[in-house]
Design an enzyme around this catalytic site. Structure first.
Site, PDB file in Angstrom:
ATOM      1  N   ARG A  13       0.908  -1.165  -0.042  1.00 31.33           N
ATOM      2  CA  ARG A  13       0.311   0.393   0.554  1.00 31.33           C
ATOM      3  C   ARG A  13       0.303   1.330   0.265  1.00 31.33           C
ATOM      4  NH1 ARG A  13      -5.297  -0.381   1.996  1.00 31.33           N
ATOM      5  NH2 ARG A  13      -5.662   1.578   1.435  1.00 31.33           N
ATOM      6  N   ARG A 277      -6.639  -3.775  15.383  1.00 35.98           N
ATOM      7  CA  ARG A 277      -7.163  -4.050  14.135  1.00 35.98           C
ATOM      8  C   ARG A 277      -7.656  -4.937  14.226  1.00 35.98           C
ATOM      9  NH1 ARG A 277      -5.257  -6.357  10.249  1.00 35.98           N
ATOM     10  NH2 ARG A 277      -3.692  -7.274  11.321  1.00 35.98           N
ATOM     11  N   LYS A 282      -4.659 -10.962  17.401  1.00 40.91           N
ATOM     12  CA  LYS A 282      -4.675  -9.806  18.259  1.00 40.91           C
ATOM     13  C   LYS A 282      -5.245 -10.492  19.578  1.00 40.91           C
ATOM     14  CE  LYS A 282      -2.926  -6.802  15.411  1.00 40.91           C
ATOM     15  NZ  LYS A 282      -1.654  -6.387  15.360  1.00 40.91           N
ATOM     16  N   LYS A 383       4.544   0.263  21.411  1.00 35.83           N
ATOM     17  CA  LYS A 383       5.263   1.948  21.783  1.00 35.83           C
ATOM     18  C   LYS A 383       4.472   3.318  21.556  1.00 35.83           C
ATOM     19  CE  LYS A 383       8.831  -0.925  20.111  1.00 35.83           C
ATOM     20  NZ  LYS A 383      10.071  -0.979  18.515  1.00 35.83           N
ATOM     21  N   ASP A 502      34.740 -34.450 -15.832  1.00 31.28           N
ATOM     22  CA  ASP A 502      34.036 -34.677 -15.318  1.00 31.28           C
ATOM     23  C   ASP A 502      32.557 -35.524 -14.793  1.00 31.28           C
ATOM     24  OD1 ASP A 502      33.369 -35.708 -11.949  1.00 31.28           O
ATOM     25  OD2 ASP A 502      32.255 -33.900 -12.161  1.00 31.28           O
ATOM     26  N   TYR A 503      32.316 -36.653 -14.530  1.00 31.36           N
ATOM     27  CA  TYR A 503      30.578 -37.022 -14.952  1.00 31.36           C
ATOM     28  C   TYR A 503      30.017 -36.751 -13.692  1.00 31.36           C
ATOM     29  CZ  TYR A 503      26.996 -40.463 -16.199  1.00 31.36           C
ATOM     30  OH  TYR A 503      25.967 -41.050 -16.027  1.00 31.36           O
ATOM     31  N   ASP A 683      32.704 -30.239 -11.569  1.00 33.20           N
ATOM     32  CA  ASP A 683      32.066 -29.626 -10.335  1.00 33.20           C
ATOM     33  C   ASP A 683      32.296 -29.838  -9.051  1.00 33.20           C
ATOM     34  OD1 ASP A 683      31.789 -32.105  -9.987  1.00 33.20           O
ATOM     35  OD2 ASP A 683      29.433 -31.560  -8.742  1.00 33.20           O
TER      36      ASP A 683
HETATM   37  C1  GDG Z   1       2.187  -4.473  11.119  1.00 27.16           C
HETATM   38  C2  GDG Z   1       2.824  -6.259  11.553  1.00 27.16           C
HETATM   39  C3  GDG Z   1       4.029  -4.273  13.141  1.00 27.16           C
HETATM   40  C4  GDG Z   1      -4.678   1.477  15.036  1.00 27.16           C
HETATM   41  N1  GDG Z   1      -6.326   1.935  14.823  1.00 27.16           N
HETATM   42  C5  GDG Z   1      -6.144   3.497  14.919  1.00 27.16           C
HETATM   43  C6  GDG Z   1      -4.993   3.426  14.645  1.00 27.16           C
HETATM   44  N2  GDG Z   1      -3.938   2.713  14.497  1.00 27.16           N
HETATM   45  C7  GDG Z   1      -2.995   2.686  14.195  1.00 27.16           C
HETATM   46  C8  GDG Z   1      -1.906   2.341  15.083  1.00 27.16           C
HETATM   47  C9  GDG Z   1      -0.304   2.263  15.079  1.00 27.16           C
HETATM   48  C10 GDG Z   1      -0.649   1.252  13.911  1.00 27.16           C
HETATM   49  O1  GDG Z   1      -2.297   1.873  12.892  1.00 27.16           O
HETATM   50  C11 GDG Z   1      -1.150  -0.215  13.989  1.00 27.16           C
HETATM   51  O2  GDG Z   1       0.230  -0.825  14.087  1.00 27.16           O
HETATM   52  P1  GDG Z   1       0.429  -2.373  14.464  1.00 27.16           P
HETATM   53  O3  GDG Z   1       2.194  -2.457  15.079  1.00 27.16           O
HETATM   54  O4  GDG Z   1       0.210  -2.918  14.986  1.00 27.16           O
HETATM   55  O5  GDG Z   1       1.038  -3.138  12.910  1.00 27.16           O
HETATM   56  P2  GDG Z   1       0.088  -3.065  10.987  1.00 27.16           P
HETATM   57  O6  GDG Z   1      -0.495  -2.396  10.609  1.00 27.16           O
HETATM   58  O7  GDG Z   1      -0.872  -4.044  12.439  1.00 27.16           O
HETATM   59  O8  GDG Z   1       1.180  -4.467  10.736  1.00 27.16           O
HETATM   60  C12 GDG Z   1       3.115  -5.557  12.789  1.00 27.16           C
HETATM   61  C13 GDG Z   1       3.973  -3.306  11.721  1.00 27.16           C
HETATM   62  O9  GDG Z   1       3.598  -4.191  10.504  1.00 27.16           O
HETATM   63  C14 GDG Z   1       5.317  -2.788  11.777  1.00 27.16           C
HETATM   64  O10 GDG Z   1       6.290  -3.400  11.649  1.00 27.16           O
HETATM   65  O11 GDG Z   1       3.896  -4.339  14.547  1.00 27.16           O
HETATM   66  O12 GDG Z   1       3.535  -6.538  13.918  1.00 27.16           O
HETATM   67  O13 GDG Z   1       1.467  -7.054  11.374  1.00 27.16           O
HETATM   68  O14 GDG Z   1       0.341   2.620  14.554  1.00 27.16           O
HETATM   69  O15 GDG Z   1      -1.792   3.276  16.432  1.00 27.16           O
HETATM   70  N3  GDG Z   1      -4.661   4.714  14.671  1.00 27.16           N
HETATM   71  C15 GDG Z   1      -5.492   5.833  14.302  1.00 27.16           C
HETATM   72  N4  GDG Z   1      -6.811   5.471  14.282  1.00 27.16           N
HETATM   73  C16 GDG Z   1      -7.067   4.024  15.503  1.00 27.16           C
HETATM   74  O16 GDG Z   1      -8.716   3.974  15.453  1.00 27.16           O
HETATM   75  N5  GDG Z   1      -5.799   7.128  14.330  1.00 27.16           N
END
Ligand code: GDG
Length: 741
Positions: A13, A277, A282, A383, A502-503, A683
């Site tokens: 994306r 998500r 999860k 984080k 060689d074979y 080889d």
């Molecule tokens: C992959 C890997 C890895 C979520 N809900 C809302 C919202 N978010 C934002 C969060 C965060 C991001 O989405 C989700 O971060 P994840 O770390 O869970 O990552 P994924 O997109 O699932 O994908 C994962 C990541 O890549 C990075 O390498 O950590 O393990 O699966 O930033 O803040 N943001 C807003 N509203 C929401 O309702 N604005």
């Protein structure tokens, strides 16, 4: 433009999503960890982004150019347009029904369907096409995530010198899981087109390396992979977040306004935050279960806490997600019904994406973040929560199977499947003294701050550059088209030609049992055709015993050298021994080999007249490699200061008299005449003695991509046969018909 070095991000994306609303095209920032994380880096660097804009081509056909121009000019984003079929079979299909569940250890949800795999290959090619159109010679290509695992190899095939990095954002599963994919070799080879392959954690990295070793049989030196003449590196880089953005936003007046609004709903109850998500990885149901048990076990918390339970809608067309959604709805209803009252619902359920301010407000206000994925590559939410707790007054509960747990170990770390443990963690979190919370938060915040997303990306790119500086294998010289033309021309011009072949592994591929590697019609026909030219002297040289070699080639007018040069047979004459040898050493060595046969399933001893060989081609790769190292050590100690030689061949260790080697064996024939064309092909390591002794003008070729003293490498047996065919057909003077044998 193309000469200036740029960083090209490539991901499924784009960070901008295009939508269409009653004819109007809208552009908005994409959600998700990757897009949010890397966007900040993208903005501040000389970079462009290539990816799918999130809308199907069929619905915007006449607006394609307009969208493309706007994405390029305003956002430095180059779209790869996908049609409905691609989206269904590649994105919703292979990516989300095969790779996603399998890499997260959900075998029960994994589909293996060749049609989806074909779509995955096709879309990776579409991405490649756009990259080739856009990239310049100095660009750095950084490919993101599991949607594009074939892309590195595709690019490498067209731009051999390209600088390519790949980062996997989800876990790389253990070999036992990964091996289930029918197309595992192609996926690994696809990734190996990169120079640097990054993972969030060391566990994922070592799973990947182990798959390379066990599936492709590659030899690894720590995290360096020697593959087709290139050194590729795997390493771990735990992805960070834009620390500053979250830290500052947590203090923003808009956030404080949001906090007030939330407080109107929750009162002064303690807030537990759950935010994901919608995804079966999860651990959402397990979390709700644990919360239910908590409410049951500790009734004193009635009306004193609230779980703000936010689920971002996702992949709603996939069946598993629909089922999950209805299970969640049901469980939330059940818990609220069972424990709630007119004044209080224990769960505040929000099923929609939140605006950024609301998200930060929730982070800032939540007393506990309950983040319990079953598997998660990293989990940036953990984080973000820690960063937004600027006063340090919060507790993170995090499951051990999230990549983030490796970095945020001050959190309360739990096992998602251990309901009781989550319950105790909740209690501990709600009752933790403020000082204690602050200390832990502070430590985690520092770590997140020091390795934020910019540092992460820079670190990856620095390492990518360093990987490129790893001295690549200069001794590997593929026989190029031009070299081959010269070889054929030299052949045509010459009158006294010596061809030494060689074979096993050179003229015929390896079989599990050596006796199955009988010459087939094609190779017999080629040899016959070459020998019918009176200018050619052909020698087959092999480590095999003389009887087998004799049986296989007795009808051809060629010379044979057997057992690495112990025996020679010139055309129709009888076998002669090249060296006079003793054989009594075998009684000492055989018991050692027998012990190794007993300990190493699949291995066996071959006894030749003047040598002993321990074969381990059929042994499980890792075990065979380890045992062979051990055996070589033991044999070398035994053979030290004797006339015996230990040869480390291709899945075989051979012990023989050191006076016998292929180089010594061909020496006489090399000096017997003033040859004006010499071709030597082999080889394995035993053939290196021939390459070493060959005159400079000789065409010496090692089959396979190993370092060699030969002048050239060829990829495979097919290539060596092709070369022999071309030679046999190159000479117009012998165009008479020769029947196959
Ligand atoms: C992959 C890997 C890895 C979520 N809900 C809302 C919202 N978010 C934002 C969060 C965060 C991001 O989405 C989700 O971060 P994840 O770390 O869970 O990552 P994924 O997109 O699932 O994908 C994962 C990541 O890549 C990075 O390498 O950590 O393990 O699966 O930033 O803040 N943001 C807003 N509203 C929401 O309702 N604005």
């Amino acid at each position: 433009m193309k000469n200036k070095s740029r960083l090209i991000f490539v991901s499924n994306r784009l960070p901008i999503t295009v939508t269409k609303n009653t004819g109007t095209i809208n552009y908005k920032r994409s959600l998700g960890g990757l897009a949010t994380g890397l966007s900040s880096f993208h903005k501040h660097h000389n970079s462009i982004w290539i990816g799918w804009p999130g809308i199907d081509l069929d619905s915007i056909k006449n607006k394609k150019e307009e969208i493309k121009n706007k994405l390029i000019s305003e956002f430095e984003c180059y779209p790869v347009f996908l049609d409905k079929g691609d989206i269904n079979n590649y994105y919703a299909g292979f990516c989300n029904k095969t790779i996603w569940p399998l890499f997260h250890y959900f075998i029960q949800y994994t589909t293996f369907d060749i049609e989806l795999w074909d779509a995955y290959k096709l879309v990776n090619k579409k991405f490649c096409k756009i990259i080739l159109q856009i990239s310049g010679p100095n660009d750095i290509i950084w490919i993101q995530d599991y949607h594009l695992m074939l892309l590195p190899k595709l690019i490498r095939q067209s731009i051999p010198d390209a600088t390519i990095g790949f980062f996997l954002h989800i876990p790389f599963p253990s070999y036992e899981i990964f091996r289930l994919i029918p197309w595992r070799e192609e996926i690994l080879e696809g990734l190996l087109g990169s120079d640097l392959i990054g993972f969030h954690t060391y566990d994922y990295e070592r799973h990947f390396l182990s798959s390379l070793h066990r599936i492709l049989g590659l030899d690894l030196k720590m995290n360096k992979i020697d593959f087709q003449g290139r050194i590729i590196q795997a390493d771990c880089f735990p992805m960070g977040i834009n620390y500053k953005k979250y830290y500052e936003k947590a203090q923003d007046s808009k956030t404080l306004k949001q906090i007030k609004k939330i407080r109107q709903e929750t009162g002064d109850r303690k807030i537990i935050l759950s935010l994901d998500r919608m995804d079966y990885t999860k651990g959402i149901l397990q979390r709700l279960d644990a919360y239910e048990l908590f409410l049951e076990k500790y009734p004193q918390y009635k009306e004193k806490i609230i779980l703000i339970f936010v689920i971002g809608p996702s992949r709603s067309k996939v069946e598993e997600y629909q089922i999950l959604k209805s299970d969640i709805d049901e469980l939330v209803g059940k818990i609220n019904g069972r424990f709630g009252s007119i004044k209080w619902n224990p769960i505040l359920y929000i099923h929609r994406p939140l605006p950024f301010e609301q998200l930060i407000a929730l982070y800032r206000i939540a007393d506990v973040a309950l983040i319990t994925p079953i598997r998660d590559g990293m989990n940036l939410i953990a984080k973000e929560y820690v960063t937004s707790k600027i006063e340090g007054n919060g507790v993170l509960i995090l499951s051990e199977t999230a990549g983030a747990a490796k970095q945020l170990y001050e959190a309360i770390i739990i096992n998602t499947n251990n309901r009781e443990q989550i319950v105790s963690a909740l209690k501990q979190a709600l009752e933790m003294p403020e000082e204690h919370k602050k200390k832990k938060m502070h430590k985690m915040q520092n770590r997140i701050k020091n390795y934020d997303v910019t540092r992460w990306a820079e670190d990856f790119i620095e390492n990518l550059f360093q990987t490129k500086n790893i001295p690549q294998d200069k001794t590997l010289k593929i026989l190029t088209f031009q070299n081959k033309e010269k070889l054929i021309n030299d052949y045509k011009k010459s009158n006294e030609r010596l061809i030494i072949l060689d074979y096993d592994g050179t003229l015929i591929k390896f079989f599990k049992k050596p006796k199955y590697a009988k010459p087939d019609d094609e190779i017999l026909y080629l040899l016959k055709k070459l020998t019918s030219d009176s200018k050619n002297k052909i020698i087959i040289i092999s480590g095999r015993d003389k009887n087998t070699i004799n049986e296989w080639f007795k009808y051809l007018n060629i010379d044979l050298i057997a057992e690495h040069g112990l025996w020679i047979k010139i055309k129709e004459s009888t076998w002669e021994m090249l060296e006079l040898l003793k054989n009594d050493w075998k009684n000492n060595i055989r018991p050692i080999l027998e012990k190794y046969v007993n300990r190493t399933p699949g291995s066996f001893i071959e006894e030749k007249e003047y040598s002993l060989a321990w074969h381990y081609r059929k042994t499980e790769k890792e075990l065979g490699d380890r045992r062979s190292r051990e055996l070589i050590n033991i044999l070398e100690t035994h053979c030290y200061n004797t006339e015996l030689n230990v040869l480390d061949g291709n899945k075989v260790i051979e012990i023989k008299n050191s006076l016998i080697n292929k180089g010594r064996a061909i020496y006489q024939v090399l000096i017997e005449k003033d040859w004006d064309f010499i071709l030597i092909m082999g080889d394995d390591t035993t053939d290196e003695d021939m390459f070493e002794i060959a005159p400079e003008s000789a065409y010496s070729i090692r089959i396979g991509l190993e370092r060699t003293k030969a002048r050239f490498n060829l990829y495979s047996v097919q290539d060596s046969r092709k070369l022999l065919r071309e030679l046999s057909e190159s000479n117009e003077s012998i165009k008479k018909f020769i029947s196959p044998i």
